[in-house]
Design a protein around this motif. Structure first.
Motif, short mmCIF file in Angstrom:
data_model
loop_
_atom_site.label_atom_id
_atom_site.label_comp_id
_atom_site.label_asym_id
_atom_site.label_seq_id
_atom_site.Cartn_x
_atom_site.Cartn_y
_atom_site.Cartn_z
N TYR A 53 0.86 -1.18 0.00
CA TYR A 53 0.00 0.00 0.00
C TYR A 53 0.90 1.23 0.00
O TYR A 53 1.87 1.30 0.78
N ALA A 54 0.57 2.22 -0.83
CA ALA A 54 1.36 3.45 -0.85
C ALA A 54 0.50 4.62 -1.30
O ALA A 54 -0.40 4.45 -2.13
N PRO A 55 0.77 5.81 -0.76
CA PRO A 55 -0.01 7.00 -1.15
C PRO A 55 0.55 7.67 -2.40
O PRO A 55 0.76 8.88 -2.44
N PHE A 56 0.83 6.86 -3.42
CA PHE A 56 1.31 7.39 -4.69
C PHE A 56 0.21 7.23 -5.73
O PHE A 56 -0.42 6.17 -5.82
N PHE A 57 0.01 8.27 -6.53
CA PHE A 57 -1.07 8.24 -7.50
C PHE A 57 -0.58 8.73 -8.86
O PHE A 57 0.43 9.41 -8.97
N ASP A 58 -1.33 8.34 -9.89
CA ASP A 58 -1.09 8.81 -11.26
C ASP A 58 0.36 8.57 -11.67
O ASP A 58 0.85 7.46 -11.55
N ALA A 59 1.05 9.63 -12.10
CA ALA A 59 2.41 9.48 -12.62
C ALA A 59 3.37 8.96 -11.55
O ALA A 59 4.28 8.17 -11.85
N SER A 60 3.17 9.38 -10.31
CA SER A 60 4.03 8.91 -9.23
C SER A 60 3.86 7.41 -9.00
O SER A 60 4.84 6.69 -8.73
N ALA A 61 2.62 6.92 -9.09
CA ALA A 61 2.37 5.49 -8.94
C ALA A 61 3.04 4.71 -10.07
O ALA A 61 3.64 3.64 -9.83
#
Length: 450
Positions: A53-61
Motif C-alpha cells: 500500500y502506498a499514497p502514490f497516485f497517477d504518474a508517481s504510482a
C-alpha cells in the motif's frame, strides 16, 4: 587481456555517463542486497507475491511501479501496488478482515506508530544499522519506539520535504548590494541592514490558510526547537514529553519573535501576517520598497514555486534564476544546520524473505533512480547521487537536503490531530498579539491526550 578503447563523440558522452551510472547502481544494489541478506537470518520463505500500500497516485504510482519492477526482474517476486484513497480506513478494515498487506508506506509517522502493535520491527527484516549509515541524520528515529524501528523513509516529499529554504530575488539583492548569508551572523546582519536601509522588509511571511491558518508559523517554531534543543528534545516534544511551555520550546518562540515580530521585520507586523496568505509571493518580486510592502527573504518549502507570478514560474521552468533563487537557512548560532520536512515511511506487517527483499531495495540509497527521471522525487539519503536530480530547483533542494546535518519530521503533522489543530490556532493568536507565548503554550499543552 587486451583493453578495448571506445571513441565517444561529444553528443554521446551524456548517454555513456548515464549507462555507466546505471551499471554502477545495478552492481551496487546486487552487492548490497547480498550483504544485507546475510544480516536477516531466520525469515520464513515468501510466496513470491508482496502486496504494497502506498499514497502514490497517477504518474508517481507509475514511476514507483517501475522502481519495483527492478526487484521483480532480479528476484521473481511479484510486487502488487495498491493505492487506497484513505489509508487509515483501509488498514482498519484489513485488520478486521485479517487481510493486512505485506508493506505499507505512510505519509505520517503518527499513523504508522498507532499500528505498532501489529507491525514487524524492521530489525527483523533488514540491516537497520547499515541503512542508517546512508540516511540524513534524524530520519531513522522518526518512526521508532524504544529500541525498535517500525518505519524507515522511502523518500522525502519534494514539495514539503525541505521547509528550511529561503527564497530571494537575485535582482533585488544586487540592486541593493546585499549578499546571500552563509551563516547565522550574516543572516542577522542582513536583516538589520535591510531595516536600516529602509529598502523594504527583511522577511516575507503570511500565515493565513483558511481553517489551517497558523501552520506556516509552526514550521518556524519547529526550525528553532530542533536547531537549538536538538533531536532528542524535538522528538520528545512531538510525543508530549516536552511541553510547549518548557524552556526549550519557549526559547525557540523567542527566536521566532525576534526574527518576525520585531518592528520592521514583516510588513504590517503580526496582525498583517495573520491576514496574508502563506502563498503570497508578489512582494518578493516588488521593487517598490517599504511603501509597496517589498520583502527580501521568504522561508518556505519548494512548493512555493507554484505560487510565483506566472512570468516568474515560466523563467524558473526555462532554467532562468535571475529573478528568484534559494539558499539553505543557516543556523543562527554555532549549531547544526537542520531541515524541517516530511516524507513517506515504509513499514511491514509480514515477516518473510520476500518482504525483506523488497524493503532492502526501497530503503536503500539506490531507490529513486527511476522515479527521479519522470516525477518529483527527493531522497532521504545523504549518499543519493545529487546529479541524478533534474537541473534547477530540484537539484538545489536535493543538495540542500543531503548536506543538512539533521532532519526533523514536521512536528505539528506528527503530533496527535487535536494537538496539531490547537497548535495552529494558538500560534496564530500569538502572532496576532492576542495572547502571550505562555498562554498559547498552555492552550496547546492542554490539548494533549493524557
Amino acid at each position: 587481456m587486451g583493453i578495448a578503447l571506445v571513441q565517444v563523440e561529444p553528443h554521446g558522452i551524456e548517454s555513456l555517463l548515464r549507462l555507466l551510472r546505471f551499471i554502477t547502481a545495478s552492481v551496487f544494489l546486487a552487492v548490497s542486497v547480498q550483504l544485507l541478506t546475510a544480516c536477516s537470518p531466520g525469515l520464513d520463505a515468501g510466496d513470491k507475491v508482496v502486496r504494497v500500500y502506498a499514497p502514490f497516485f497517477d504518474a508517481s504510482a507509475d514511476a514507483f511501479k517501475r522502481e519495483l519492477s527492478l526487484v521483480s526482474a532480479r528476484t521473481g517476486i511479484q510486487v502488487v501496488l495498491e493505492t487506497p484513497s484513505n489509508l487509515n480506513d483501509q488498514i482498519d478494515s484489513d485488520i478486521k478482515a485479517n487481510s493486512l498487506p505485506d508493506i505499507v508506506i505512510w505519509d505520517n509517522p503518527r499513523d504508522l506508530l498507532n499500528h505498532s502493535d501489529k507491525l514487524v520491527a524492521l530489525e527483523q527484516l533488514v540491516n537497520v544499522a547499515s541503512i542508517k549509515d546512508t540516511l540524513i541524520s534524524g530520519w531513522a528515529e522518526v518512526a521508532s519506539q524504544g529500541e525498535k524501528t517500525f518505519g524507515l523513509p522511502v523518500s522525502s516529499n519534494i514539495k514539503t520535504g525541505n521547509k528550511s529554504l529561503v527564497f530571494y530575488s537575485p535582482k533585488a539583492f544586487e540592486r541593493n548590494g546585499y549578499a546571500v548569508p552563509t551563516n547565522g551572523q550574516e543572516l542577522l546582519a542582513l536583516t538589520e541592514q535591510i531595516k536600516k536601509d529602509k529598502s523594504g522588509y527583511p522577511w516575507c511571511a503570511g500565515i493565513e490558510s483558511g481553517g489551517a491558518t497558523g501552520w506556516p508559523a509552526t514550521d518556524w517554531l519547529e526550525q528553532y526547537v530542533l536547531e537549538q534543543a536538538g533531536q532528542s528534545v524535538y522528538n520528545q516534544w512531538i510525543s508530549g514529553k516536552v511541553s510547549f511551555d518548557s524552556q526549550e520550546v519557549s526559547s525557540a518562540a523567542s527566536t521566532v519573535s525576534e526574527l518576525l515580530l520585531s518592528e520592521g521585520s514583516v510588513y504590517g507586523g503580526g496582525v498583517q501576517m495573520s491576514k496574508t496568505s502563506f502563498g503570497e509571493t508578489t512582494p518578493l518580486f516588488s521593487d517598490g520598497g517599504l511603501s509597496s510592502g517589498q520583502c527580501f527573504m521568504f522561508k518556505q518549502g519548494s512548493f512555493l514555486t507554484d505560487f510565483f507570478p506566472t512570468e516568474i514560474q515560466a523563467e524558473v521552468l526555462s532554467g532562468n534564476f535571475e529573478s528568484v533563487n534559494a539558499f539553505a537557512l543557516p543556523p543562527l548560532k554555532d549549531s547544526k544546520r537542520v531541515v524541517i520536512g516530511d516524507g513517506f515511511i515504509a513499514s511491514a506487517f509480514v515477516k518473510d524473505s520476500d518482504v525483506s527483499e523488497v524493503l532492502r531495495f526501497v530503503l536503500s540509497d539506490q531507490f529513486g533512480m527511476e522515479m527521479v527521471k519522470s516525477v518529483p522525487f527527493l531522497s532521504p539519503h545523504k549518499t543519493f547521487d545529487v546529479d541524478a536530480y533534474p537541473a534547477g530547483f530540484a537539484r538545489l533542494v536535493g543538495r540542500a537536503t543531503a548536506e543538512a546535518d539533521l532532519f526533523g519530521f514536521d512536528a505539528s503533522t506528527a503530533m496527535p490531530r487535536q494537538v496539531n489543530e490547537q497548535f495552529w490556532i494558538a500560534v496564530a493568536s500569538w502572532i496576532r498579539g492576542e495572547s502571550s507565548w505562555p498562554d498559547a503554550a498552555q492552550a496547546i499543552d492542554a490539548s494533549y491526550p493524557r
